[in-house]
Scaffold this motif. Structure first.
Motif, PDB file in Angstrom:
ATOM      1  N   UNK A 216      -1.511 -12.686  -8.610  1.00 10.85           N
ATOM      2  CA  UNK A 216      -0.716 -12.637  -7.388  1.00 10.85           C
ATOM      3  C   UNK A 216      -1.106 -11.395  -6.591  1.00 10.85           C
ATOM      4  N   UNK A 217      -1.370 -11.563  -5.313  1.00  8.82           N
ATOM      5  CA  UNK A 217      -1.715 -10.453  -4.434  1.00  8.82           C
ATOM      6  C   UNK A 217      -0.499  -9.528  -4.303  1.00  8.82           C
ATOM      7  N   UNK A 218      -0.663  -8.204  -4.417  1.00 11.10           N
ATOM      8  CA  UNK A 218       0.495  -7.293  -4.350  1.00 11.10           C
ATOM      9  C   UNK A 218       1.358  -7.467  -3.112  1.00 11.10           C
ATOM     10  N   UNK A 219       0.751  -7.708  -1.958  1.00 11.30           N
ATOM     11  CA  UNK A 219       1.534  -7.890  -0.739  1.00 11.30           C
ATOM     12  C   UNK A 219       2.413  -9.130  -0.831  1.00 11.30           C
TER      13      UNK A 219
ATOM     14  N   UNK B  99       0.815  -1.209   0.000  1.00 10.54           N
ATOM     15  CA  UNK B  99       0.000   0.000   0.000  1.00 10.54           C
ATOM     16  C   UNK B  99       0.848   1.257   0.000  1.00 10.54           C
ATOM     17  N   UNK B 100       1.977   1.229   0.716  1.00  6.28           N
ATOM     18  CA  UNK B 100       2.868   2.389   0.726  1.00  6.28           C
ATOM     19  C   UNK B 100       3.501   2.617  -0.640  1.00  6.28           C
ATOM     20  N   UNK B 101       3.872   1.528  -1.319  1.00  4.81           N
ATOM     21  CA  UNK B 101       4.441   1.665  -2.669  1.00  4.81           C
ATOM     22  C   UNK B 101       3.433   2.311  -3.607  1.00  4.81           C
ATOM     23  N   UNK B 102       2.177   1.892  -3.507  1.00 11.62           N
ATOM     24  CA  UNK B 102       1.132   2.474  -4.355  1.00 11.62           C
ATOM     25  C   UNK B 102       0.951   3.958  -4.071  1.00 11.62           C
ATOM     26  N   UNK B 103       0.957   4.334  -2.800  1.00  7.43           N
ATOM     27  CA  UNK B 103       0.785   5.740  -2.457  1.00  7.43           C
ATOM     28  C   UNK B 103       1.992   6.580  -2.879  1.00  7.43           C
ATOM     29  N   UNK B 104       3.198   6.018  -2.790  1.00  7.89           N
ATOM     30  CA  UNK B 104       4.376   6.756  -3.218  1.00  7.89           C
ATOM     31  C   UNK B 104       4.323   7.070  -4.707  1.00  7.89           C
ATOM     32  N   UNK B 105       3.871   6.111  -5.500  1.00  4.35           N
ATOM     33  CA  UNK B 105       3.820   6.309  -6.950  1.00  4.35           C
ATOM     34  C   UNK B 105       2.642   7.156  -7.397  1.00  4.35           C
ATOM     35  N   UNK B 106       1.632   7.294  -6.572  1.00  3.81           N
ATOM     36  CA  UNK B 106       0.448   8.044  -6.992  1.00  3.81           C
ATOM     37  C   UNK B 106       0.387   9.414  -6.324  1.00  3.81           C
TER      38      UNK B 106
ATOM     39  N   UNK C 296      11.068 -13.299 -11.901  1.00  5.83           N
ATOM     40  CA  UNK C 296      10.044 -12.275 -11.734  1.00  5.83           C
ATOM     41  C   UNK C 296       8.785 -12.570 -12.543  1.00  5.83           C
ATOM     42  N   UNK C 297       8.865 -13.420 -13.551  1.00  5.15           N
ATOM     43  CA  UNK C 297       7.714 -13.641 -14.433  1.00  5.15           C
ATOM     44  C   UNK C 297       6.499 -14.193 -13.690  1.00  5.15           C
ATOM     45  N   UNK C 298       6.636 -15.238 -12.855  1.00  7.52           N
ATOM     46  CA  UNK C 298       5.437 -15.693 -12.112  1.00  7.52           C
ATOM     47  C   UNK C 298       4.952 -14.688 -11.075  1.00  7.52           C
ATOM     48  N   UNK C 299       5.861 -13.874 -10.529  1.00 13.50           N
ATOM     49  CA  UNK C 299       5.459 -12.888  -9.521  1.00 13.50           C
ATOM     50  C   UNK C 299       4.628 -11.779 -10.141  1.00 13.50           C
ATOM     51  N   UNK C 300       4.909 -11.439 -11.410  1.00 12.78           N
ATOM     52  CA  UNK C 300       4.199 -10.366 -12.086  1.00 12.78           C
ATOM     53  C   UNK C 300       2.814 -10.757 -12.572  1.00 12.78           C
ATOM     54  N   UNK C 301       2.420 -12.015 -12.373  1.00 10.65           N
ATOM     55  CA  UNK C 301       1.099 -12.447 -12.809  1.00 10.65           C
ATOM     56  C   UNK C 301       0.009 -11.646 -12.094  1.00 10.65           C
ATOM     57  N   UNK C 302      -1.047 -11.342 -12.803  1.00 15.60           N
ATOM     58  CA  UNK C 302      -2.114 -10.492 -12.254  1.00 15.60           C
ATOM     59  C   UNK C 302      -2.859 -11.149 -11.096  1.00 15.60           C
TER      60      UNK C 302
ATOM     61  N   UNK D  25       3.420 -10.503  -3.698  1.00 16.07           N
ATOM     62  CA  UNK D  25       4.420 -10.253  -4.734  1.00 16.07           C
ATOM     63  C   UNK D  25       5.597  -9.471  -4.185  1.00 16.07           C
ATOM     64  N   UNK D  26       5.333  -8.506  -3.300  1.00 16.12           N
ATOM     65  CA  UNK D  26       6.421  -7.714  -2.728  1.00 16.12           C
ATOM     66  C   UNK D  26       7.287  -8.571  -1.812  1.00 16.12           C
ATOM     67  N   UNK D  27       6.654  -9.427  -1.011  1.00 22.14           N
ATOM     68  CA  UNK D  27       7.424 -10.301  -0.127  1.00 22.14           C
ATOM     69  C   UNK D  27       8.274 -11.275  -0.933  1.00 22.14           C
ATOM     70  N   UNK D  28       7.722 -11.811  -2.021  1.00 20.16           N
ATOM     71  CA  UNK D  28       8.482 -12.733  -2.859  1.00 20.16           C
ATOM     72  C   UNK D  28       9.649 -12.030  -3.541  1.00 20.16           C
ATOM     73  N   UNK D  29       9.460 -10.780  -3.927  1.00 21.82           N
ATOM     74  CA  UNK D  29      10.548 -10.014  -4.546  1.00 21.82           C
ATOM     75  C   UNK D  29      11.690  -9.802  -3.572  1.00 21.82           C
ATOM     76  N   UNK D  30      11.362  -9.456  -2.329  1.00 22.44           N
ATOM     77  CA  UNK D  30      12.401  -9.278  -1.310  1.00 22.44           C
ATOM     78  C   UNK D  30      13.085 -10.600  -0.986  1.00 22.44           C
TER      79      UNK D  30
END
Length: 354
Positions: free
Chosen positions: A292-295, A113-120, A284-290, A297-302
């Motif tokens: 996947x819940x954003x939260x 949610x913070x990432x979304x607010x930073x970009x918007x 990153x390809x499976x993580x970017x799937x629509x 996806x972020x944990x998997x990226x880290x």
């Protein structure tokens, strides 16, 4: 501009001729309206002088009926100055972002949610300023520091960070969190001004720049070392950096020819040029799937880049003294053990895949 110059030059050379102030003001207003299509508001119109004698200045002010003002001043909330912008002039931007972040920090948001607010929200405030002027590097560092504190936690709620800001600012497909880097975003928006010169200079400022700055030369040929205003010097240096990143002037011109045919300037493409090309990791390809819940996806990226605050990293930071997995209590906890080697994690994964 030529007509106004001739009128003021005539007043300077032949002051014995007396013009009625109201008639001169009406004539100047008419000329301004013919050239710009706008009608000046006398209560909101000021005059700025540079290199004019006091007697000539008094004569002009008497005849046009407007009030003299001095730099700096604000236009649409952005400070304008005839020289370099100082830190004090940019304090309203920092204060506005601090106030916005102070309000958002009380919402108890997740990282996604913070990432979304930073970009918007936050970068929406910065984009308005970045599109008008090139921010000093000191201001950009302070803006990024405010964004880091908002994303990972403030000093009062300190959190150990194991994911660099350079990785955070990468695109999601490149293994980052998709937050825009302020300096590259500022340069991409500033390149928009140069694109307007190559596209169709419809504004008064662009037409004036083509006539008095570039004259009959191309906007690609003017040397950035020529003594110009600070904003034009930064625009031309930004153009030179874009040429250097593209490899040659011909490659930059070819890229601009493709952009000029578009109705809007492709800011994201210009931003990717200033950021530089990066390799796209396959994980990153499976993580970017629509789906996947954003939260998640972020944990998997880290986790994929060893950026989680596991116990082994907390021990190295002095926060935890004993390194033991909190799930099985049999081995030391690190990212590899927590997600793949831990018996509890393996059993849980089997139940999910069953």
């Amino acid at each position: 501009m030529d007509v106004l110059t001739r009128i003021f030059r005539g007043l300077k050379q032949a002051p014995q001729f007396s013009f009625h102030p109201k008639c001169v003001q009406i004539e100047l207003t008419h000329l301004f309206s013919c050239y710009s299509g706008l009608v000046p508001n006398p209560s909101k119109t000021n005059v700025y002088f540079a290199g004019v004698r006091s007697d000539v200045k008094a004569l002009i002010l008497r005849d046009i009926g407007y009030v003299e003002d001095h730099f700096p001043f604000k236009y649409l909330g952005v400070p304008l100055h005839s020289s370099r912008l100082t830190r004090d002039l940019l304090q309203p931007l920092l204060a506005r972002i601090r106030a916005k972040m102070g309000h958002l920090e009380s919402l108890h948001l997740t990282y996604a949610g913070k990432v979304t607010l930073l970009n918007s929200v936050i970068f929406g405030i910065e984009a308005f300023w970045c599109a008008s002027l090139l921010l000093p590097k000191g201001i950009i560092k302070e803006l990024e520091a405010q964004c880091r504190k908002f994303l990972w936690g403030t000093t009062g709620n300190r959190r150990f960070i194991f994911f660099s800001w350079e990785k955070v600012c990468r695109a999601r497909k490149h293994g980052g969190l998709g937050i825009r880097e302020v300096l590259s975003w500022n340069k991409a928006l500033l390149l928009h001004m140069f694109w307007k010169l190559c596209h169709k200079p419809t504004s008064i400022w662009m037409q004036w720049s083509c006539h008095y700055i570039f004259k009959k030369s191309s906007c690609w040929d003017l040397n950035s070392e020529v003594c110009l205003s600070p904003i034009w010097t930064k625009i031309l240096r930004n153009r030179d950096e874009f040429i250097q990143l593209m490899g040659s002037r011909e490659a930059a011109k070819c890229c601009f020819q493709q952009w000029v045919t578009r109705p809007k300037f492709p800011v994201l493409e210009a931003y990717s040029v200033f950021r530089g090309e990066q390799l796209e990791p396959k994980w990153m390809r499976p993580i970017l799937d629509s789906i996947v819940i954003p939260r998640h996806a972020l944990t998997a990226t880290l986790a994929a880049q060893n950026g989680l605050a596991t116990v082994d990293k907390l021990c190295s930071s002095g926060m935890v003294l004993v390194n033991r997995c909190v799930l099985c209590c049999r081995a030391a906890e690190d990212a590899q053990h927590l997600f793949f080697a831990c018996p509890f994690s393996q059993h849980l994964m089997q139940q999910i895949l069953a």
